[in-house]
Design a protein around this motif. Structure first.
Motif, PDB file in Angstrom:
ATOM      1  N   PHE A  58       0.830  -1.211   0.000  1.00  0.00           N
ATOM      2  CA  PHE A  58       0.000   0.000   0.000  1.00  0.00           C
ATOM      3  C   PHE A  58       0.863   1.260   0.000  1.00  0.00           C
ATOM      4  N   TYR A  59       1.835   1.321   0.895  1.00  0.00           N
ATOM      5  CA  TYR A  59       2.657   2.531   0.994  1.00  0.00           C
ATOM      6  C   TYR A  59       3.555   2.709  -0.216  1.00  0.00           C
ATOM      7  N   SER A  60       4.045   1.586  -0.789  1.00  0.00           N
ATOM      8  CA  SER A  60       4.885   1.720  -1.982  1.00  0.00           C
ATOM      9  C   SER A  60       4.063   2.236  -3.156  1.00  0.00           C
ATOM     10  N   LYS A  61       2.814   1.778  -3.236  1.00  0.00           N
ATOM     11  CA  LYS A  61       1.947   2.286  -4.320  1.00  0.00           C
ATOM     12  C   LYS A  61       1.608   3.752  -4.107  1.00  0.00           C
ATOM     13  N   GLU A 203       8.314  -4.525  13.475  1.00  0.00           N
ATOM     14  CA  GLU A 203       9.450  -4.152  14.296  1.00  0.00           C
ATOM     15  C   GLU A 203      10.728  -4.790  13.762  1.00  0.00           C
ATOM     16  N   GLU A 204      11.811  -4.025  13.911  1.00  0.00           N
ATOM     17  CA  GLU A 204      13.143  -4.479  13.502  1.00  0.00           C
ATOM     18  C   GLU A 204      13.256  -4.681  11.995  1.00  0.00           C
ATOM     19  N   SER A 205      12.327  -4.119  11.229  1.00  0.00           N
ATOM     20  CA  SER A 205      12.422  -4.246   9.775  1.00  0.00           C
ATOM     21  C   SER A 205      13.171  -3.032   9.204  1.00  0.00           C
ATOM     22  N   GLU A 206      13.733  -3.221   8.008  1.00  0.00           N
ATOM     23  CA  GLU A 206      14.443  -2.171   7.303  1.00  0.00           C
ATOM     24  C   GLU A 206      13.890  -2.073   5.893  1.00  0.00           C
ATOM     25  N   VAL A 207      13.937  -0.842   5.323  1.00  0.00           N
ATOM     26  CA  VAL A 207      13.426  -0.592   3.976  1.00  0.00           C
ATOM     27  C   VAL A 207      14.496   0.141   3.189  1.00  0.00           C
ATOM     28  N   LEU A 208      14.685  -0.282   1.940  1.00  0.00           N
ATOM     29  CA  LEU A 208      15.650   0.407   1.073  1.00  0.00           C
ATOM     30  C   LEU A 208      15.002   0.638  -0.279  1.00  0.00           C
ATOM     31  N   LEU A 209      15.533   1.657  -0.949  1.00  0.00           N
ATOM     32  CA  LEU A 209      15.053   2.043  -2.272  1.00  0.00           C
ATOM     33  C   LEU A 209      16.259   2.085  -3.197  1.00  0.00           C
ATOM     34  N   GLY A 210      16.195   1.320  -4.291  1.00  0.00           N
ATOM     35  CA  GLY A 210      17.327   1.298  -5.212  1.00  0.00           C
ATOM     36  C   GLY A 210      17.147   0.206  -6.236  1.00  0.00           C
ATOM     37  N   ASN A 211      18.240  -0.032  -6.991  1.00  0.00           N
ATOM     38  CA  ASN A 211      18.278  -1.131  -7.942  1.00  0.00           C
ATOM     39  C   ASN A 211      19.715  -1.603  -8.067  1.00  0.00           C
ATOM     40  N   ARG A 212      19.911  -2.652  -8.872  1.00  0.00           N
ATOM     41  CA  ARG A 212      21.240  -3.233  -8.948  1.00  0.00           C
ATOM     42  C   ARG A 212      22.249  -2.308  -9.618  1.00  0.00           C
ATOM     43  N   GLU A 213      21.791  -1.530 -10.647  1.00  0.00           N
ATOM     44  CA  GLU A 213      22.717  -0.675 -11.383  1.00  0.00           C
ATOM     45  C   GLU A 213      23.150   0.528 -10.549  1.00  0.00           C
ATOM     46  N   GLU A 214      22.199   1.191  -9.921  1.00  0.00           N
ATOM     47  CA  GLU A 214      22.499   2.420  -9.201  1.00  0.00           C
ATOM     48  C   GLU A 214      22.803   2.190  -7.730  1.00  0.00           C
ATOM     49  N   GLY A 215      22.544   0.965  -7.279  1.00  0.00           N
ATOM     50  CA  GLY A 215      22.801   0.681  -5.886  1.00  0.00           C
ATOM     51  C   GLY A 215      21.694   1.227  -4.999  1.00  0.00           C
ATOM     52  N   PRO A 216      21.928   1.257  -3.691  1.00  0.00           N
ATOM     53  CA  PRO A 216      20.906   1.792  -2.789  1.00  0.00           C
ATOM     54  C   PRO A 216      20.802   3.304  -2.872  1.00  0.00           C
ATOM     55  N   LEU A 268      11.513  -1.074  -4.209  1.00  0.00           N
ATOM     56  CA  LEU A 268      11.414  -0.827  -2.769  1.00  0.00           C
ATOM     57  C   LEU A 268      11.447  -2.185  -2.079  1.00  0.00           C
ATOM     58  N   ILE A 269      12.434  -2.396  -1.249  1.00  0.00           N
ATOM     59  CA  ILE A 269      12.634  -3.687  -0.587  1.00  0.00           C
ATOM     60  C   ILE A 269      12.503  -3.495   0.915  1.00  0.00           C
ATOM     61  N   MET A 270      11.642  -4.290   1.479  1.00  0.00           N
ATOM     62  CA  MET A 270      11.479  -4.339   2.931  1.00  0.00           C
ATOM     63  C   MET A 270      11.961  -5.717   3.395  1.00  0.00           C
ATOM     64  N   TYR A 271      12.876  -5.743   4.330  1.00  0.00           N
ATOM     65  CA  TYR A 271      13.394  -7.022   4.835  1.00  0.00           C
ATOM     66  C   TYR A 271      13.442  -6.974   6.366  1.00  0.00           C
ATOM     67  N   VAL A 272      13.132  -8.117   6.935  1.00  0.00           N
ATOM     68  CA  VAL A 272      13.066  -8.216   8.391  1.00  0.00           C
ATOM     69  C   VAL A 272      13.508  -9.623   8.791  1.00  0.00           C
ATOM     70  N   ASN A 273      14.249  -9.694   9.878  1.00  0.00           N
ATOM     71  CA  ASN A 273      14.671 -10.986  10.426  1.00  0.00           C
ATOM     72  C   ASN A 273      13.431 -11.797  10.809  1.00  0.00           C
TER      73      ASN A 273
END
Length: 579
Positions: A58-61, A203-216, A268-273
């Motif tokens: 929802f938030y990414s859209k 909780e304890e999640s992280e979000v990044l915005l980027g791609n492989r070419e340009e990096g984070p 937009l990648i969200m990752y959490v343990n």
């Protein structure tokens, strides 16, 4: 009423069977509890992951729509008629008209900037007037710092979707072959705030915005080295805008959500343990293991209580019955409780006491019976035997045979002294054997012309054996009364002994011919009858007393003698008595 016992004895105790049945019923419950727990955890975990996926999507859209909106405004601005007029006729315009168009373009830039919170600066470079118009620096002739930055970013190849200069992010679009360059600066703070809002979904999640070419481009993580590694996990071949998976990274399982922000051509990648996702469930896991341990403790306590309350009293009762089986009746079971086992123990004690009392009464009755039987035998002195003996003494005296009269008197005196004296009911076997020989001697003196006897000396090993009195003499008396009653000439009585360890046999035989086979069979049947028969005299009496004292295998056994008359075997199994 008969109580049926089990067909086969089991090696398991009763309390062990109860515990096994209890565990057998408990294991399915525990197994079902484990299954329900893990199933619930799995559903809860899936619900959490689905919620995180839905929120991130929802938030990414929303972010994607906002960036699309800004880009569309930028493209609409490039087609603005005032900007186009300024771009095509800038060098031909009068000063007043040029200033008026610049102000109108500047107003449009202001409108563009306030259209979104993500925009911090909007500007345009118009080559025809060689000026940059910006909401931040105003109208400035080139070259200037802002134009230098934009022109430098324009030289980037290949052309990126967004332009970056340090911490600054720009949307740059051109028109009229570079005659017009529109640039919009996006607030990095606002973008990071949007990413942080997505990260708060879990909780304890992280979000990044980027791609492989340009990096984070942006990340909420402190360690940006990990963000670059997570960008390597992007699945750029998928057309699905929402991708979620669990993947291991550096030995740790992560739940990864990938959303494509097409307006920025970024992911937009969200990752959490994964452990952090299930951390709220750890309390339930702890309670589950606690309940499992409690169930184990309950089983142990239940087993122990069964052992104390049931097994131990039952074992005590079983041991008491085993002692009863070994004829140990001096046993009492103490009970410290007032339950059913107290009644059983009390009943067992009463049973043992009554059984002991009954055995003692029965034993005393048997002893009394033996005494009465002995007295009865002693009272059965044949008066004719006494009269005839005195008559024989008288005749010997008349004819002057004083030695024979003296010998018969001495033997007769010894005979009656033995059978009439009161004292111990038992005598050594050799004395009983000697008494029978005295009887034979008396009879042979009386009937010297036609009766004699032959005997073997009894072994010295029998001196330690005690027997009830009047055991052998009635057998010999039976021979003289029945085998020789017709005045048989050359009547002979044979007495032999056979001894070995635990066993004595005394055999009395005669050569009489009056006893028929039918009479021997009848006598054998009488001797084989139960000892409670009413006849208590003669051979039957002796047989009963031997069996009563020495048990199975002892008694009198009759058969046809090899000499033609009756053969009587007196058997004593004195080992039975010792046992």
């Amino acid at each position: 009423m008969k109580l049926q016992a089990a067909a086969k004895a089991s090696k398991w105790f009763v309390y062990q069977k109860i515990v096994i049945v209890f565990i057998a019923f408990l294991i399915p419950l525990i197994s079902m509890n484990i299954w329900v727990n893990y199933k619930g955890m799995s559903l809860t975990k899936k619900s959490i992951l689905d919620s995180s996926l839905a929120g991130a999507s929802f938030y990414s859209k929303q972010l994607d729509k906002e960036m699309y909106f800004i880009r569309n405004l930028q493209l609409q601005f490039l087609n603005d008629k005032d900007l186009q007029k300024l771009s095509f006729r800038g060098s031909m315009l009068e000063n007043y008209e040029e200033v008026q168009l610049i102000e109108q373009v500047r107003d449009r830039l202001t409108t563009l900037m306030v259209s979104s919170d993500f925009v911090v600066n909007t500007g345009v470079y118009v080559n025809a007037v060689d000026k940059t118009i910006s909401t931040l620096t105003g109208v400035t002739n080139t070259p200037n710092t802002e134009y230098g930055l934009i022109s430098k970013l324009m030289s980037t190849s290949p052309k990126p979707s967004i332009y970056r200069s340090g911490d600054r992010i720009f949307f740059i679009e051109t028109e009229n072959n570079g005659g017009v360059i529109s640039y919009i600066e996006i607030s990095k703070f606002k973008l990071l705030e949007a990413l942080t809002q997505i990260a708060r979904l879990s909780e304890e999640s992280e979000v990044l915005l980027g791609n492989r070419e340009e990096g984070p481009i942006l990340s909420t993580a402190v360690n940006h080295q990990d963000t670059s590694a997570f960008l390597g996990l992007i699945d750029e071949s998928s057309n699905n805008t929402d991708i979620s998976r669990i993947q291991k990274f550096n030995g740790t399982s992560y739940f990864i959500i990938q959303n494509n922000v097409s307006s920025l051509d970024l992911s937009l990648i969200m990752y959490v343990n994964q452990n952090e996702i299930t951390r709220p469930l750890s309390l339930f896991i702890t309670w589950f293991y606690a309940l499992f341990v409690i169930a184990i403790i309950v089983m142990i306590l239940y087993s122990f209580s069964l052992n104390v309350l049931i097994h131990r009293p039952l074992s005590k009762l079983v041991k008491a019955f085993h002692m009863i089986e070994t004829d140990n009746l001096n046993i009492m079971i103490e009970s410290k409780t007032k339950d059913e086992f107290h009644y059983l123990f009390h009943s067992f004690n009463r049973m043992a006491s009554k059984l002991k009392h009954s055995i003692e009464e029965n034993y005393e009755q048997k002893i009394t019976l033996q005494h009465s039987q002995l007295k009865q035998l002693q009272s059965q002195i044949n008066p004719h035997f006494l009269y005839n003996s005195f008559f024989n003494i008288y005749m010997m005296c008349k004819v002057g045979d004083s030695e024979s009269a003296a010998e018969l008197s001495q033997k007769l005196s010894s005979y009656y002294q033995y059978i009439t004296r009161s004292g111990s009911d038992e005598v050594p076997l050799y004395k009983e054997y000697r008494h029978a020989l005295d009887y034979c001697e008396i009879q042979c003196i009386r009937f010297a012309n036609r009766i004699r006897y032959e005997y073997e000396e009894i072994p010295d090993t029998t001196h330690v054996i005690s027997v009830p009195r009047l055991m052998i003499q009635p057998i010999v008396e039976n021979v003289f009364e029945h085998a020789f009653e017709d005045g048989t000439e050359e009547g002979i009585v044979y007495m032999t002994t056979h001894c070995q360890e635990g066993f004595v046999r005394i055999t009395v035989e005669d050569n009489g011919n009056l006893l028929t086979d039918q009479a021997i069979d009848l006598l054998r049947k009488k001797l084989a009858m139960d000892s409670k028969q009413t006849e208590k005299t003669g051979l039957i009496n002796v047989n009963n007393r031997l069996q009563l004292k020495y048990g199975k295998g002892s008694g009198l056994f009759v058969s046809r003698s090899t000499y033609g008359g009756l053969k009587v075997d007196l058997v004593i199994m004195y080992d039975n008595k010792e046992e």
